[in-house]
Enzyme design. Sequence first.
Site, short mmCIF file in Angstrom:
data_model
loop_
_atom_site.label_atom_id
_atom_site.label_comp_id
_atom_site.label_asym_id
_atom_site.label_seq_id
_atom_site.Cartn_x
_atom_site.Cartn_y
_atom_site.Cartn_z
N TYR A 108 2.49 -2.11 5.98
CA TYR A 108 2.73 -1.91 7.37
C TYR A 108 4.58 -2.56 7.97
O TYR A 108 5.22 -1.60 7.88
CB TYR A 108 2.60 -2.50 8.40
N GLU A 141 -4.57 1.10 -0.38
CA GLU A 141 -5.72 1.07 -0.99
C GLU A 141 -5.58 2.08 -2.09
O GLU A 141 -6.69 3.17 -1.38
CB GLU A 141 -6.48 0.00 -1.14
N1 DCP Z 1 -3.00 -5.35 8.30
C1 DCP Z 1 -3.66 -5.64 9.82
N2 DCP Z 1 -4.73 -6.75 9.55
C2 DCP Z 1 -4.83 -7.38 8.92
C3 DCP Z 1 -4.69 -7.49 7.65
C4 DCP Z 1 -3.90 -6.48 7.62
O1 DCP Z 1 -3.07 -4.93 10.54
N3 DCP Z 1 -5.43 -8.54 9.70
C5 DCP Z 1 -2.66 -4.33 7.86
C6 DCP Z 1 -0.84 -4.75 7.78
C7 DCP Z 1 -1.39 -4.64 6.45
C8 DCP Z 1 -2.27 -3.25 5.66
O2 DCP Z 1 -2.60 -3.60 7.00
O3 DCP Z 1 0.25 -4.31 5.81
C9 DCP Z 1 -2.53 -3.79 4.67
O4 DCP Z 1 -3.12 -5.10 4.27
P1 DCP Z 1 -3.08 -6.07 3.26
O5 DCP Z 1 -4.39 -6.86 3.03
O6 DCP Z 1 -3.15 -4.94 1.68
O7 DCP Z 1 -2.19 -6.84 3.25
P2 DCP Z 1 -0.24 -5.78 2.72
O8 DCP Z 1 0.36 -4.77 2.07
O9 DCP Z 1 0.22 -6.21 4.49
O10 DCP Z 1 0.14 -7.55 1.91
P3 DCP Z 1 0.06 -7.32 0.55
O11 DCP Z 1 1.25 -6.77 -0.44
O12 DCP Z 1 -0.48 -8.58 0.05
O13 DCP Z 1 -1.27 -6.37 0.39
#
Ligand code: DCP
Length: 681
Positions: free
Chosen positions: A23, A121
């Site tokens: 995000y 993913e």
């Molecule tokens: N997300 C969310 N609430 C959460 C976890 C994640 O809304 N508790 C959203 C925001 C993230 C997206 O989903 O950007 C993807 O989650 P990921 O777990 O893959 O984490 P990120 O992509 O943010 O980080 P990373 O680089 O560690 O995968």
Amino acid sequence: MPVARPESSDSRIIAHVDMDCFYVQVEQRKQPHLRGLPTAVVQYNSWKGGGLIAVSYEARKDGVKRSMRGDEAKKVCPQIQLVQVPVARGKADLSIYRNAGSEVVSILARKGRCERASIDEVYLDLTDAAETMLKETPVESLESIDEEVLKSHVLELSSNGNDDKESVREWLQRRDADHRDKLLACGAFIVAELRLQVLRETEFTCSAGIAHNKMLAKLASGMNKPAQQTIVSFASVKGLLEPLPIKKMKQLGGKLGSSLQIDLGVNTVGDLLQFSEEKLQDFYGVNTGTWLWNIARGNSGEEVEGRLLPKSHGSGKTFPGPRALKTLAAVEKWLKELCEELSERLQSDLEKNKRVAHTLTLHANAYKSTDTDSHKKFPSKSCPLRYGAGKIQEDAVNLFQAGLREYLGAYTGSQCCGWGITGLSVSASKIVAIPSGTSSITRYFHCRDQVHSSSELSDEKFVLEDDPLSPSRSESHPASHQTEQQNESGGEEAPVTHDISSFDRYENACKDEASGDFTGEISHLSSGAESCSTPKQNELQLRSPVKESKMKYPSDGIRSYGQKRKATKEKGTSSILRFLQSNSCSSSKQDNANALQETKLLSSGVQEPLVMESESFPGSQNGRSTNTWSYKANEIDQSVVEELPPELQEEVRTWLRPQKRANTVKRGSSIAHYFPPSKNE
Ligand code: DCP
């Protein structure tokens, strides 16, 4: 002790691609001045600065964590840039993230079978592309290797502390390498190139795991982030798995994982290796035992499903603490918002992708002030999905009331005191494609069934969604809170039901009690296929497809130490609906044959049958077979037709006209393709 190695037949090349702080990247593309700055995306609810849901890697270096709220993050990292999630209908609107995820998927899908596993993913099956590369441009003969490939992490090398580019080059170009490692090397080239394409075309970075199966690829993709890729070499599987906490394994984060810990003292995958297959089978049943034995050795036959689109849609919101909903009117107000959003997404899916959803499910989290048993859950309820925001809302309200009645035991009215709703979500699942699908119209006729058999949804029509014991759905993710798990039960007659996860999982996945919005594109991370609700009496029976794969999450073991799933009774409506549903939900020849037989029997009844003939169907051996089906025309609700795609409306109307007309559909008719015959061969 058995040696951990992939099955000898498993020389697939599977990649798991995961976007980095997704995000945040989407927001940084929108506002380029944020690039390189410590940034976090916060939830809609601004209490204490809003809950963080995505944190940039710059902010992570300063100690900012996703579990923090904005105010806390500012203390840890005063220069942090907080960006709020877009808002619509008083709740988070995730469409920009969802659309950004689609951009990435369309690029990744260029090289092989692609499964969108969540909003950010993707799994890729790159076996063919790797085989081709190995044949045409073997890595060992390449003179120069792209920097991005050389930056790969090879687990075997990492464990030697020897992970520099020269070592990677040597590993990639080993002439004496096992065939599977040579394929992995090709996979590394292909994935590096795909990741560069993603970067060029979307400005997003991503990380990837490259392995022989989904399970290993997923474990590896997060090991070196951001913007890097990790290869699980043949020799590294044992070392990768052995120290892993058992609960970190896919499908072991829940009750089965807990049982392994408590009943067998298994805390790591290495501990599991000490149990023989027979022992595990004794404990968990044949299928689960074998599955456990295999995953401990890095074996997993789970296929990459060719699916670029989400498997279901959902919209939900939490109402923590004082914001809990305490009247039916308040619940209805929010259900209206949620259902409108769900309906918009369903419409858009229908228009863009020609897909229809069949099942509507309502989840809620509730409390009763008098409830001493805090474990009692609000039962999730499902019913056939009718298109149109108003209808979805009406059904969702009825589902809620049925759930509440059951939850409270003796629910007496909307003003009943003593209950509160802390979370609500609606989701649409069992989505099938219209043009190539075999059951597109089924959903529309489900609608008719609702209208026809009862003007109001009765309690009997609701389906209690079982909370499955074992698959943990542990890959919690806001975009993948809900997972459907279809267990294979060794040819057992009765299909089992379990639906998308409970609301709790949604909420837990959000890790943000107080922020509370989620609008999920619901993906299914488990090996199962689709879920079918288990009907109660008078419910139409939906049979679950039994997908063949080398390993599935089995159910027998689950029964052996836990709840038994409900079996479906062979009761039901004798109509086109039943036939269509059998047709759409069943892949078993026997099921189809039974359904066909029943339909034929019906056609000899009092009511005039509508007979359709068609010749060419997917699944027929030669593509040309003649089949006759019988439907009761007078059971088809005219209003349903209005909801069909326009190009089909006229055709359906024709066959709904009084049966003076010939009861046949011409060969090649488009509608005929919606009603393929049972597969009898
Ligand atoms: N997300 C969310 N609430 C959460 C976890 C994640 O809304 N508790 C959203 C925001 C993230 C997206 O989903 O950007 C993807 O989650 P990921 O777990 O893959 O984490 P990120 O992509 O943010 O980080 P990373 O680089 O560690 O995968």
